[in-house]
Design an enzyme around this catalytic site. Sequence first.
Site, PDB file in Angstrom:
ATOM      1  N   THR A  12      41.823  34.223  37.567  1.00  0.00           N
ATOM      2  CA  THR A  12      41.637  32.767  38.862  1.00  0.00           C
ATOM      3  C   THR A  12      41.362  31.625  38.575  1.00  0.00           C
ATOM      4  O   THR A  12      41.919  30.894  38.849  1.00  0.00           O
ATOM      5  CB  THR A  12      40.489  33.689  40.461  1.00  0.00           C
ATOM      6  N   THR A  80      38.137  37.598  36.808  1.00  0.00           N
ATOM      7  CA  THR A  80      36.451  38.505  37.399  1.00  0.00           C
ATOM      8  C   THR A  80      37.002  39.646  37.633  1.00  0.00           C
ATOM      9  O   THR A  80      35.514  40.310  37.420  1.00  0.00           O
ATOM     10  CB  THR A  80      36.249  37.973  38.523  1.00  0.00           C
ATOM     11  N   ASP A  81      37.774  39.964  37.829  1.00  0.00           N
ATOM     12  CA  ASP A  81      37.806  41.980  38.516  1.00  0.00           C
ATOM     13  C   ASP A  81      37.861  42.918  37.315  1.00  0.00           C
ATOM     14  O   ASP A  81      37.561  43.915  37.699  1.00  0.00           O
ATOM     15  CB  ASP A  81      39.748  42.131  38.392  1.00  0.00           C
TER      16      ASP A  81
HETATM   17  N1  ASP Z   1      40.381  37.493  41.351  1.00  0.00           N
HETATM   18  C1  ASP Z   1      40.673  37.624  40.206  1.00  0.00           C
HETATM   19  C2  ASP Z   1      39.661  36.824  39.739  1.00  0.00           C
HETATM   20  O1  ASP Z   1      38.551  36.605  40.113  1.00  0.00           O
HETATM   21  C3  ASP Z   1      41.345  38.057  39.686  1.00  0.00           C
HETATM   22  C4  ASP Z   1      41.868  38.057  37.834  1.00  0.00           C
HETATM   23  O2  ASP Z   1      41.481  39.283  37.879  1.00  0.00           O
HETATM   24  O3  ASP Z   1      42.832  38.232  37.274  1.00  0.00           O
HETATM   25  O4  ASP Z   1      39.556  35.938  38.407  1.00  0.00           O
END
Ligand code: ASP
Length: 319
Positions: A12, A80-81
């Site tokens: 993200t 973050t995933d």
């Molecule tokens: N929601 C995720 C992030 O915060 C998307 C990912 O992991 O690529 O980065």
Amino acid sequence: MSRVLVVGLGGTIAMTGSAGVVPSLTAQQLVDAVPGLPGDLEVHSFRNKPGASLTLTDLTDLADLIRQSSATGTVITQGTDTIEETAYVLDLLHTGPEPIVVTGAMRNPTLAGADGPANLLAAVTVAADPAARDLGCLVVLADEIHAAARVRKTHSMHVATFASANGGPLGYVVEGRPRLVNRPVQRYTLPSAPTRESVRVGLCTATLGDDGTLLRTVAEQVDGLVIAAFGVGHVPESWVPHLAEAAARIPVVLASRTGAGYVGTDTYGFPGSERDLLDRGLIPAGSLDPYKARLLLHLLLTTTANPAQIRAEIAAAGA
Ligand code: ASP
């Protein structure tokens, strides 16, 4: 003068677009958006993926890149995933004193209040500071500093999503400086470098009323298995024969699906309890959550097939 290697993997923090954001910004673009980053920076776009599509090969390649670098610290930007998993893999693979700091963003750069620039600044600040040496891999978001072995993503959208339920954060970034309030009592790293040999480790979560059919199917197809059990390590009674059969054949690790605390070893005695399962050969994960236990078992299985050694390593890592 500190030299910080900044490596972009996507996520993200690097996502833009009008029909749903996708990874697009380079690591250099992320760095250029934050004036005044400390230290002498070396910037590298290594992958540009959502966190969910990163692989163990991406991470072993990344660990090689970090090992070959002469930087005094490294910052990884990514989705973050999967940070709670990728940071743990880097922690297991990195034996040097230089800090590795993983960061990301919950709000993408097209949103008001995007948190990527502040997180990148905090991460580089930590990676450049001698106080972060000898702590292995750290996760820095929302001005908190977490140990990779403990950290978990706890909210799907909040910017302060990362927490370390066992022991809390190691510290905070305060007025542009890391302030450590805890130090891990031990640092565990893999006993030898993993090979690229492909192994498959399954993860099965105990759920109310499950009859064990899917568990049996999974157990037949894997080289190792992690059970995300209820509470201190409990499963439905119907699972017991399948787990006993699997544990006689492959390493089966017992972890808790609760997200905090230790797996028990010596409290309950009913069929499917932690004592029952450990008597049948399952390996207690200690404080490791199921996701981290799965990664550790996977990497160990690429280095050894010795059941006693696998058991001892998991005991050391989850102590
Ligand atoms: N929601 C995720 C992030 O915060 C998307 C990912 O992991 O690529 O980065």
